[in-house]
Write an enzyme that holds these catalytic residues in place. Structure first.
Site, PDB file in Angstrom:
ATOM      1  N   VAL A  42       4.044  15.496   5.973  1.00 54.22           N
ATOM      2  CA  VAL A  42       5.060  15.509   4.914  1.00 54.22           C
ATOM      3  C   VAL A  42       4.575  16.179   3.632  1.00 54.22           C
ATOM      4  O   VAL A  42       5.381  16.439   2.733  1.00 54.22           O
ATOM      5  CB  VAL A  42       5.568  14.083   4.601  1.00 54.22           C
ATOM      6  CG1 VAL A  42       6.274  13.480   5.798  1.00 54.22           C
ATOM      7  CG2 VAL A  42       4.441  13.173   4.097  1.00 54.22           C
ATOM      8  N   SER A  56       7.274  -0.166  -3.878  1.00 51.67           N
ATOM      9  CA  SER A  56       6.427  -1.348  -3.677  1.00 51.67           C
ATOM     10  C   SER A  56       6.466  -2.198  -4.933  1.00 51.67           C
ATOM     11  O   SER A  56       6.688  -1.686  -6.044  1.00 51.67           O
ATOM     12  CB  SER A  56       4.980  -0.925  -3.394  1.00 51.67           C
ATOM     13  OG  SER A  56       4.097  -2.034  -3.485  1.00 51.67           O
ATOM     14  N   TYR A  87      -1.957   4.232  -6.068  1.00 56.98           N
ATOM     15  CA  TYR A  87      -0.837   3.706  -5.285  1.00 56.98           C
ATOM     16  C   TYR A  87       0.284   3.210  -6.198  1.00 56.98           C
ATOM     17  O   TYR A  87       1.466   3.499  -5.967  1.00 56.98           O
ATOM     18  CB  TYR A  87      -1.339   2.581  -4.391  1.00 56.98           C
ATOM     19  CG  TYR A  87      -0.309   2.042  -3.427  1.00 56.98           C
ATOM     20  CD1 TYR A  87       0.069   2.773  -2.296  1.00 56.98           C
ATOM     21  CD2 TYR A  87       0.295   0.798  -3.635  1.00 56.98           C
ATOM     22  CE1 TYR A  87       1.010   2.282  -1.407  1.00 56.98           C
ATOM     23  CE2 TYR A  87       1.228   0.294  -2.744  1.00 56.98           C
ATOM     24  CZ  TYR A  87       1.589   1.039  -1.636  1.00 56.98           C
ATOM     25  OH  TYR A  87       2.519   0.555  -0.753  1.00 56.98           O
ATOM     26  N   ALA A 139       0.974   4.115  -9.263  1.00 58.23           N
ATOM     27  CA  ALA A 139       1.627   5.267  -9.892  1.00 58.23           C
ATOM     28  C   ALA A 139       2.572   5.955  -8.920  1.00 58.23           C
ATOM     29  O   ALA A 139       3.688   6.348  -9.278  1.00 58.23           O
ATOM     30  CB  ALA A 139       0.571   6.249 -10.391  1.00 58.23           C
ATOM     31  N   SER A 140       2.140   6.078  -7.667  1.00 55.92           N
ATOM     32  CA  SER A 140       2.973   6.760  -6.674  1.00 55.92           C
ATOM     33  C   SER A 140       4.248   5.978  -6.379  1.00 55.92           C
ATOM     34  O   SER A 140       5.322   6.548  -6.224  1.00 55.92           O
ATOM     35  CB  SER A 140       2.186   6.991  -5.379  1.00 55.92           C
ATOM     36  OG  SER A 140       2.004   5.791  -4.637  1.00 55.92           O
ATOM     37  N   LYS A 141       4.145   4.653  -6.326  1.00 55.43           N
ATOM     38  CA  LYS A 141       5.311   3.839  -5.991  1.00 55.43           C
ATOM     39  C   LYS A 141       6.267   3.700  -7.166  1.00 55.43           C
ATOM     40  O   LYS A 141       7.473   3.506  -6.971  1.00 55.43           O
ATOM     41  CB  LYS A 141       4.856   2.474  -5.473  1.00 55.43           C
ATOM     42  CG  LYS A 141       4.167   2.561  -4.108  1.00 55.43           C
ATOM     43  CD  LYS A 141       5.049   3.275  -3.083  1.00 55.43           C
ATOM     44  CE  LYS A 141       4.445   3.312  -1.696  1.00 55.43           C
ATOM     45  NZ  LYS A 141       5.314   3.955  -0.694  1.00 55.43           N
TER      46      LYS A 141
END
Length: 252
Positions: A63, A150, A162, A164-166
């Site tokens: 992806v 999340s 993680y 920051a990404s969510k």
């Protein structure tokens, strides 16, 4: 949305939440485009969906690769004729403290550790969301895009990357709802708490126990409970631009 014969693409469909979502939607009569980098996982999920008499095709895709994502969504249209939904579920963990200083030794979260999570969780979600929306518009298909966020989006120790990404994928869902509504496309996000999956198994046992103590229902979530939330969003035509928290009452 009536899920019967609707075409739903799911990234990260080879295991965990993605696999359970595919099975749940297959039970509801949906047709599935299963996306993952894991061939064996894809075959397993496909077999389980086909046992439920659902049409399910597999697409091995990284992806983070724009070329592969564009090609995959074009192929989905060739195979199914239209696209009605996307669950942006593919994600990775690479946990660690930003800085750790102990006994005179200093260690840092590496740029590779940060970028790996951001590339899969954010760039992958962006690319798949963009291409799904493009194909929905070109084929005149009303649709839904669901980003898997999340509870960590509020910020969690040891998860700078993680978290920051969510937070990013939740915000993108809100943006897309505002931008794509004119085309009949809804967008939303689900923010699970700690769920019993292969990804959760990467956490240290003491971290899992600490998290459980923060959950009012005093247990981890089940993948089926998150799949049920995705089914709700797909079926409820008035739900858009919001983040659905399914976390047992947990608050970071």
């Amino acid at each position: 949305m009536d899920l019967k014969q609707s075409v739903i693409a799911i990234t990260g469909a080879g295991q965990g939440l993605g696999q359970m979502m595919a099975i749940t939607l297959a039970q509801a009569g949906a047709e599935l485009a299963l996306i993952d980098v894991n061939d064996d996982g894809l075959v397993d999920t496909q077999a389980q969906c086909q046992m439920l008499s659902a049409k399910a095709l597999t697409y091995k895709v990284d992806v983070t690769s724009e070329t592969e994502v564009v090609q995959a969504f074009r192929q989905i249209i060739d195979d199914f004729g239209h696209l009605n939904g996307l669950v942006n579920n593919a994600g990775v963990l690479r946990d660690g403290l930003l800085i750790k200083y102990k006994d005179g030794e200093l260690s840092k979260m590496s740029l590779e550790q940060f970028n790996t999570v951001m590339n899969v969780n954010v760039t992958g979600t962006f690319l798949c969301g963009r291409e799904a929306a493009s194909q929905m518009i070109l084929t005149g298909s009303k649709g839904v895009i669901i980003n898997i966020s999340s509870v960590a989006r509020a910020g969690n120790m040891g998860q700078s990357n993680y978290s920051a990404s969510k937070a990013a994928v939740a915000t993108m869902a809100v943006c897309w709802a505002k931008e794509l509504g004119r085309y009949g496309i809804r967008a939303a996000a689900i923010a699970p708490g700690i769920v019993q999956t292969a990804m959760a198994d990467q956490l240290k046992p003491e971290a899992i126990e600490r998290l459980k103590q923060m959950v009012p229902v005093a247990r981890m979530g089940e993948a089926s409970e998150i799949a049920h939330a995705a089914k709700f969003i797909l079926e409820n035509d008035y739900y858009t631009g919001r983040v659905l928290e399914v976390d047992g009452g947990m608050r970071m």
